[in-house]
Write a protein that holds these residues in place. Sequence first.
Motif, short mmCIF file in Angstrom:
data_model
loop_
_atom_site.label_atom_id
_atom_site.label_comp_id
_atom_site.label_asym_id
_atom_site.label_seq_id
_atom_site.Cartn_x
_atom_site.Cartn_y
_atom_site.Cartn_z
N ILE A 1 2.79 10.95 -47.13
CA ILE A 1 4.10 10.53 -47.63
C ILE A 1 4.12 9.00 -47.69
CG2 ILE A 1 6.58 10.58 -47.27
CD1 ILE A 1 6.20 13.19 -45.76
N ALA A 2 4.24 8.46 -48.93
CA ALA A 2 4.32 7.02 -49.19
C ALA A 2 3.00 6.30 -48.91
CB ALA A 2 5.45 6.36 -48.42
N ARG A 3 2.14 6.87 -48.09
CA ARG A 3 0.82 6.30 -47.86
C ARG A 3 -0.07 7.43 -47.36
NH1 ARG A 3 4.62 7.03 -43.87
NH2 ARG A 3 3.97 6.37 -41.81
N CYS A 4 -1.35 7.22 -47.47
CA CYS A 4 -2.30 8.25 -47.05
C CYS A 4 -3.54 7.57 -46.50
CB CYS A 4 -2.66 9.18 -48.20
SG CYS A 4 -3.55 8.37 -49.56
N ARG A 5 -4.33 8.33 -45.80
CA ARG A 5 -5.60 7.82 -45.27
C ARG A 5 -6.59 8.95 -45.18
NH1 ARG A 5 -3.24 7.88 -39.43
NH2 ARG A 5 -4.42 9.57 -38.46
N THR A 6 -7.86 8.63 -45.30
CA THR A 6 -8.93 9.61 -45.14
C THR A 6 -10.19 8.86 -44.74
OG1 THR A 6 -10.09 11.45 -46.20
CG2 THR A 6 -9.72 9.50 -47.55
N SER A 7 -11.15 9.56 -44.22
CA SER A 7 -12.38 8.92 -43.77
C SER A 7 -13.23 8.52 -44.97
CB SER A 7 -13.17 9.87 -42.87
OG SER A 7 -13.49 11.04 -43.57
N VAL A 8 -14.07 7.52 -44.76
CA VAL A 8 -14.99 7.04 -45.79
C VAL A 8 -16.29 7.84 -45.69
CG1 VAL A 8 -16.25 5.03 -46.67
CG2 VAL A 8 -13.98 4.76 -45.67
N GLN B 1 13.85 7.34 -50.82
CA GLN B 1 14.71 7.24 -49.65
C GLN B 1 14.04 7.72 -48.36
OE1 GLN B 1 16.05 8.59 -52.64
NE2 GLN B 1 16.75 6.53 -53.05
N ASN B 2 13.10 8.65 -48.46
CA ASN B 2 12.55 9.27 -47.27
C ASN B 2 11.06 9.00 -47.16
OD1 ASN B 2 11.91 10.84 -45.12
ND2 ASN B 2 12.69 12.76 -45.96
N PHE B 3 10.67 8.18 -46.15
CA PHE B 3 9.25 7.88 -45.93
C PHE B 3 8.83 8.31 -44.53
CE2 PHE B 3 8.58 5.61 -49.79
CZ PHE B 3 9.80 5.00 -50.07
N ALA B 4 9.53 9.32 -43.99
CA ALA B 4 9.22 9.77 -42.64
C ALA B 4 7.86 10.44 -42.60
CB ALA B 4 10.30 10.75 -42.16
N ASP C 1 3.75 14.64 -63.95
CA ASP C 1 4.36 15.97 -63.91
C ASP C 1 4.69 16.41 -62.50
OD1 ASP C 1 2.20 17.04 -66.58
OD2 ASP C 1 4.20 16.17 -66.67
N ARG C 2 5.43 15.59 -61.75
CA ARG C 2 5.80 15.92 -60.39
C ARG C 2 7.31 16.00 -60.22
NH1 ARG C 2 2.02 15.55 -56.63
NH2 ARG C 2 3.55 14.99 -55.06
N ASN C 3 8.05 16.20 -61.34
CA ASN C 3 9.51 16.30 -61.23
C ASN C 3 9.92 17.48 -60.37
OD1 ASN C 3 10.07 14.06 -62.81
ND2 ASN C 3 9.77 15.21 -64.70
N SER C 4 9.09 18.54 -60.36
CA SER C 4 9.45 19.72 -59.57
C SER C 4 9.44 19.43 -58.09
CB SER C 4 8.45 20.84 -59.87
OG SER C 4 7.15 20.45 -59.52
N MET C 5 8.82 18.37 -57.67
CA MET C 5 8.78 18.01 -56.25
C MET C 5 9.99 17.16 -55.86
SD MET C 5 6.03 19.28 -54.99
CE MET C 5 5.94 18.32 -53.50
N GLY C 6 10.80 16.77 -56.79
CA GLY C 6 11.93 15.92 -56.47
C GLY C 6 11.55 14.48 -56.29
N ALA C 7 10.32 14.09 -56.70
CA ALA C 7 9.85 12.73 -56.46
C ALA C 7 9.90 11.93 -57.75
CB ALA C 7 8.42 12.77 -55.92
N SER C 8 9.89 10.62 -57.58
CA SER C 8 9.89 9.74 -58.74
C SER C 8 8.59 9.88 -59.49
CB SER C 8 10.07 8.29 -58.28
OG SER C 8 9.89 7.42 -59.34
N THR C 9 8.65 9.71 -60.80
CA THR C 9 7.43 9.83 -61.61
C THR C 9 6.80 8.48 -61.91
OG1 THR C 9 8.74 9.79 -63.62
CG2 THR C 9 8.24 11.95 -62.66
N SER C 10 7.28 7.43 -61.30
CA SER C 10 6.68 6.12 -61.57
C SER C 10 6.70 5.29 -60.29
CB SER C 10 7.47 5.39 -62.67
OG SER C 10 8.77 5.11 -62.22
N THR D 1 2.44 10.77 -51.88
CA THR D 1 3.62 11.18 -52.63
C THR D 1 4.87 10.68 -51.94
OG1 THR D 1 3.80 13.27 -51.46
CG2 THR D 1 2.45 13.25 -53.45
N CYS D 2 6.00 10.75 -52.64
CA CYS D 2 7.29 10.38 -52.07
C CYS D 2 8.24 11.55 -52.22
CB CYS D 2 7.87 9.14 -52.74
SG CYS D 2 6.87 7.66 -52.46
N ILE D 3 8.98 11.85 -51.17
CA ILE D 3 9.93 12.96 -51.16
C ILE D 3 11.34 12.40 -51.28
CG2 ILE D 3 10.80 14.91 -49.81
CD1 ILE D 3 8.12 15.11 -48.49
#
Length: 760
Positions: A181-188, A171-174, A204-213, A165-167
């Motif tokens: 945030i902006a990228r994720c990882r998990t084990s295979v 602007q914020n990828f900390a 439907d993520r407008n409530s998070m303040g993030a872009s929807t596209s 997701t993006c917050i």
Amino acid sequence: MAYTTIGAVVFQLLVTTTTLSAAAPTPIALPGCPESCGGIQVPYPFGIGDGCSYHGFNLTCDDEAHHHQTPPKLFMATDNGTVVQVLNISLPDGTVRVRSKLSQSSIAGSSSSSSNASSSRSDLPADGPFTVSSAYNWLVAFGCNIVADLTPYGNIAEGSSCAATCIDGWQNFAGPSCSGIARCRTSVGRGVHSYTIQVTSLIDRNSMGASTSTTWAAAFVAEQGWFSANENAMLYNFTNWLPFTVESVPVVLEWWLDLIRDGAILPLSVGPNTTDFRCLSLHSSSYYNDLNYDRRRCNCSQGYEGNPYIRDGCRDIDECQQPDVYPCHGTCINMPGTYRCLAKKSVKSLPGLITIIAVSAGFGLLFSLLGVAKITNKIKQRRAKKLRRKFFKKNHGLLLQQLISSNKDIAERMKIFSLEELDQATNKFDQNRILGGGGHGTVYKGILSDQRVVAIKKSKIVVQREIDDFINEVVILSQTNHRNVVKLYGCCLETEVPLLVYEFISNGTLSFHLHGQNENPLKWKDRLRIALETARAIAYLHSAASISVLHRDIKSTNILLTDTMTAKVSDFGASRSISIDETGILTIIQGTYGYLDPEYYYSSRLTEKSDIYSFGVILAELLTRVTPVFSSETSERTSLASYFVSFIRDNRLSDILDSQIVNEVILVQSLTVGAEDAKVVAKLAEACLRLKGEERPTMRQVETTLEDVQRSKVQLNHQIARVSNSNTLKNQTYEGSKCYEGTRQYSLEKEFIQSSEFPR
């Protein structure tokens, strides 16, 4: 002087003979077959050319590259007609490192009910002896408001999933990649051959303040070390709308030998009428894949190295040539599989002369009867002690020691055990002491020196995620003290994967009593009390503990029962602690399929209402004795949550209520009161299972309602009003199918039910 000279000459001949034997070249490939390509060693069972490899391990060397005065490259053919480049082969680890193409896709999301998705299939072998290593690789995804799903092809294996997701827009990828945030990882997941990765846009993520596209995203499997070194550069390209500069990434594959007869070069039996597997080289042994007994690998024995898959492939290690690894402050003598270190003595003395003559003339008999076992035992003890110190430091032992010593209450409740104490408590982890276990580990019954009976959890999987879960569970349980939360007596940090020591709970799990082959089903009063005790424990974790804790994996298998049927909440490996002023946190999705909160699944935002949803599933299990996921009459997998809610809203509780409860109510001739109690609990479960977290009750309200039901002092209408008309709940009635369908903004059966259990 004559004796001194003779002894010295004999001793020198002994050392020279041993050195010449160790210096003989160790074979790598079969006779007459190439041993390398472009600087990469090609050990058997791999091979280049006909008759040079084991079945399924044939490789090719790119001669065209060599003609153009560039180093030749090593390739492996795949089942779809393509080839992948081989970067390295390891016999001890059973791995092969290859290059895999990197897929970058353009997708577009919207706030509507539909979303676009893109998928890409791996260019790795879809079957055969190779699987994607779960210990060395990650599933990685870049994007804003996307979910990446890895689905295995052609075999039964574990899938993987992660969300990014993006917050605050773009602007914020900390934050690190594990924050989502902006990228994720998990084990295979384990056992994956080839796979498809699908990237889907979240909605439907407008409530998070993030872009929807998002304009583009990338998802791929990559080696963990490589991604850690290149993560920042890839994030820079992503945040600046630039494509990645790499077209392929390294991936580590595991390989195993299939026990087949046709075309096999290795002998597959040691005698007539047997199918036991045997490695070709002396001083070697085999072990099998715990996912498939018919797949084996070989290793050289301790003190030997080389290729165990060919004759005389395992050669003795000359420890005297490696003083940094095998220290000796005297005279070093190499021996088969080990070495001996003699203290320095003057050859002029008679005892020294006798020692040299005895070693030179009869070292075989002397060492076989007296020396070898003692020296080997000392070496093993020294190495084991050094290894235990290494594991203690790696497993954050110093940090836990500081935590215990700084808090008197914690110090009184738990301690750090030594490995010797737990070996003695479990009779060296005897198989007869096993209480149970699964894919992640085994639980042993132990008796401590103070005669306390304990349960000791020993993990099988050696990955950093399991160690992090262990540290998380120790920190949380050390600061909780409740009669319905399992007690942690301590831990052991001197093993590769730490051991946890709990109080011994003898009566199994709630899941076993509800869904196992139990001849005496739980009575209604016991079910009601277990629900109340579980609610009290969760309410304590949420609001009364020294730190607020979100369990994140509430399920019937994590509720243990004592001899008196007292409930104990356990397994805090996935739990998260939050500060008092926080209402929730963004985190990578973890949980168990069937209990996972849909709102948390789609938003990645974990709140206390997520635990309440999982508790609602447990209430439904207590009322129906139906598993959280079951096969319906149409053979489709159905979630108990959606099935139960639909029946309650149609006023059909009697159709799904457990017959044991109905018979018990009739037997005691209190049908009206018993039925009303069941209806109240059913309404409470329906409130906990509402899709929107804000419409669910708090755990304190759930606890209060169950206490009133147990006392049987509050009538039905008052009970339902307490659940539905709470100050923090929005009163919402469900009448008829029209309102029910309008409230469900998506289908659990089609979207949520299809997800698999998220890896822990």
